[in-house]
Design a protein around this motif. Structure first.
Motif, PDB file in Angstrom:
ATOM      1  N   HIS A  87       0.860  -1.187   0.000  1.00  0.00           N
ATOM      2  CA  HIS A  87       0.000   0.000   0.000  1.00  0.00           C
ATOM      3  C   HIS A  87       0.892   1.232   0.000  1.00  0.00           C
ATOM      4  CE1 HIS A  87      -2.833   3.029   1.328  1.00  0.00           C
ATOM      5  NE2 HIS A  87      -3.836   2.146   1.285  1.00  0.00           N
ATOM      6  N   PHE A  88       0.544   2.224  -0.793  1.00  0.00           N
ATOM      7  CA  PHE A  88       1.370   3.427  -0.918  1.00  0.00           C
ATOM      8  C   PHE A  88       1.481   4.220   0.379  1.00  0.00           C
ATOM      9  CE2 PHE A  88      -2.923   4.279  -2.386  1.00  0.00           C
ATOM     10  CZ  PHE A  88      -3.295   5.401  -1.668  1.00  0.00           C
ATOM     11  N   LYS A  89       0.550   4.054   1.322  1.00  0.00           N
ATOM     12  CA  LYS A  89       0.606   4.794   2.590  1.00  0.00           C
ATOM     13  C   LYS A  89       1.117   3.947   3.756  1.00  0.00           C
ATOM     14  CE  LYS A  89      -2.966   8.302   2.035  1.00  0.00           C
ATOM     15  NZ  LYS A  89      -4.230   8.812   2.567  1.00  0.00           N
ATOM     16  N   MET A 107      -6.890   0.696  -1.372  1.00  0.00           N
ATOM     17  CA  MET A 107      -6.037   1.756  -1.940  1.00  0.00           C
ATOM     18  C   MET A 107      -6.877   2.829  -2.629  1.00  0.00           C
ATOM     19  SD  MET A 107      -2.789  -0.196  -3.576  1.00  0.00           S
ATOM     20  CE  MET A 107      -2.281  -1.772  -2.946  1.00  0.00           C
ATOM     21  N   SER A 143      -6.981   6.724  -1.492  1.00  0.00           N
ATOM     22  CA  SER A 143      -6.527   7.707  -2.472  1.00  0.00           C
ATOM     23  C   SER A 143      -7.626   8.718  -2.803  1.00  0.00           C
ATOM     24  CB  SER A 143      -6.078   6.979  -3.748  1.00  0.00           C
ATOM     25  OG  SER A 143      -5.521   7.878  -4.658  1.00  0.00           O
ATOM     26  N   LEU A 151      -3.663   4.170  -9.875  1.00  0.00           N
ATOM     27  CA  LEU A 151      -3.055   4.348  -8.546  1.00  0.00           C
ATOM     28  C   LEU A 151      -1.537   4.316  -8.646  1.00  0.00           C
ATOM     29  CD1 LEU A 151      -5.418   2.048  -6.447  1.00  0.00           C
ATOM     30  CD2 LEU A 151      -5.240   4.547  -6.274  1.00  0.00           C
ATOM     31  N   GLN A 152      -1.026   3.409  -9.468  1.00  0.00           N
ATOM     32  CA  GLN A 152       0.420   3.302  -9.641  1.00  0.00           C
ATOM     33  C   GLN A 152       0.982   4.539 -10.333  1.00  0.00           C
ATOM     34  OE1 GLN A 152       0.549  -0.605 -11.549  1.00  0.00           O
ATOM     35  NE2 GLN A 152       1.536  -1.396  -9.700  1.00  0.00           N
ATOM     36  N   HIS A 169       0.915   7.253  -7.459  1.00  0.00           N
ATOM     37  CA  HIS A 169       1.745   7.044  -6.272  1.00  0.00           C
ATOM     38  C   HIS A 169       3.078   6.353  -6.554  1.00  0.00           C
ATOM     39  CE1 HIS A 169      -1.608   8.340  -3.788  1.00  0.00           C
ATOM     40  NE2 HIS A 169      -2.374   7.526  -4.475  1.00  0.00           N
ATOM     41  N   HIS A 208       5.917   1.326  -4.636  1.00  0.00           N
ATOM     42  CA  HIS A 208       5.278   1.114  -3.335  1.00  0.00           C
ATOM     43  C   HIS A 208       3.755   1.132  -3.439  1.00  0.00           C
ATOM     44  CE1 HIS A 208       9.101   1.273  -1.342  1.00  0.00           C
ATOM     45  NE2 HIS A 208       9.378   2.371  -2.010  1.00  0.00           N
ATOM     46  N   CYS A 209       3.267   0.774  -4.591  1.00  0.00           N
ATOM     47  CA  CYS A 209       1.822   0.697  -4.819  1.00  0.00           C
ATOM     48  C   CYS A 209       1.607  -0.417  -5.838  1.00  0.00           C
ATOM     49  CB  CYS A 209       1.298   2.032  -5.345  1.00  0.00           C
ATOM     50  SG  CYS A 209      -0.470   2.022  -5.708  1.00  0.00           S
ATOM     51  N   TYR A 210       1.488  -1.621  -5.348  1.00  0.00           N
ATOM     52  CA  TYR A 210       1.339  -2.738  -6.284  1.00  0.00           C
ATOM     53  C   TYR A 210       0.586  -3.897  -5.649  1.00  0.00           C
ATOM     54  CZ  TYR A 210       5.276  -4.775  -3.751  1.00  0.00           C
ATOM     55  OH  TYR A 210       6.092  -5.266  -2.770  1.00  0.00           O
TER      56      TYR A 210
END
Length: 139
Positions: free
Chosen positions: A11-13, A39, A43, A61-62, A65, A69-71
């Motif tokens: 998750h990006f966060k 996600m 977002s 999303l990718q 971010h 770190h978003c996959y």
């Protein structure tokens, strides 16, 4: 040959990697959709992913971010049945040799990318802890 579907996600966060193993592709895709929906919500994006659309929802999303770190990835692994053939049962008089044999087998399995039973691993872990406690005089 048995197949495992390995899901890896980040998750990006939230730092850290989510990893889970699934017996079916459908189960892995369902979890992937759940993770992508989390996600999307975090977002502020609209839309809902499902098992057939999660990859399409993940792409924006990718872009936003960064894919590092978003996959969410699903990898199919064909595995041979893992057994402890050739490894003797623990001997009450030689716990160290038994533990060494198990460790050797485990290292070989990991090196070759094979799967093994979680139950066997846990049982072996407990046996090793008992042998360590005995050797240290704690049993």
């Amino acid at each position: 040959m048995p197949t495992i579907h390995l899901l890896l996600a980040e998750h990006f966060k939230t730092p850290g990697v989510v990893m889970s193993a699934h017996a079916t592709d459908a189960s892995a895709r369902a979890e992937a959709a759940e993770l992508v929906n989390i996600m999307l919500k975090d977002s502020g994006s609209t839309g809902t992913a499902d098992a057939s659309t999660w990859e399409r929802h993940l792409a924006p999303l990718q872009e936003e971010h960064g894919a590092a770190h978003c996959y969410v990835e699903i990898t199919r692994l064909d595995v041979k049945a893992a057994t402890a053939e050739g490894i003797e049962a623990p001997e009450a008089t030689n716990d160290t040799l038994s533990a060494a044999r198990r460790l050797s087998w485990l290292c070989a399995e990991l090196y070759h990318g094979n799967a093994f039973s979680k139950e066997n691993l846990w049982r072996w872990h407990e046996d090793a802890q008992a042998a360590i406690a005995k050797a240290e005089g704690r049993s």
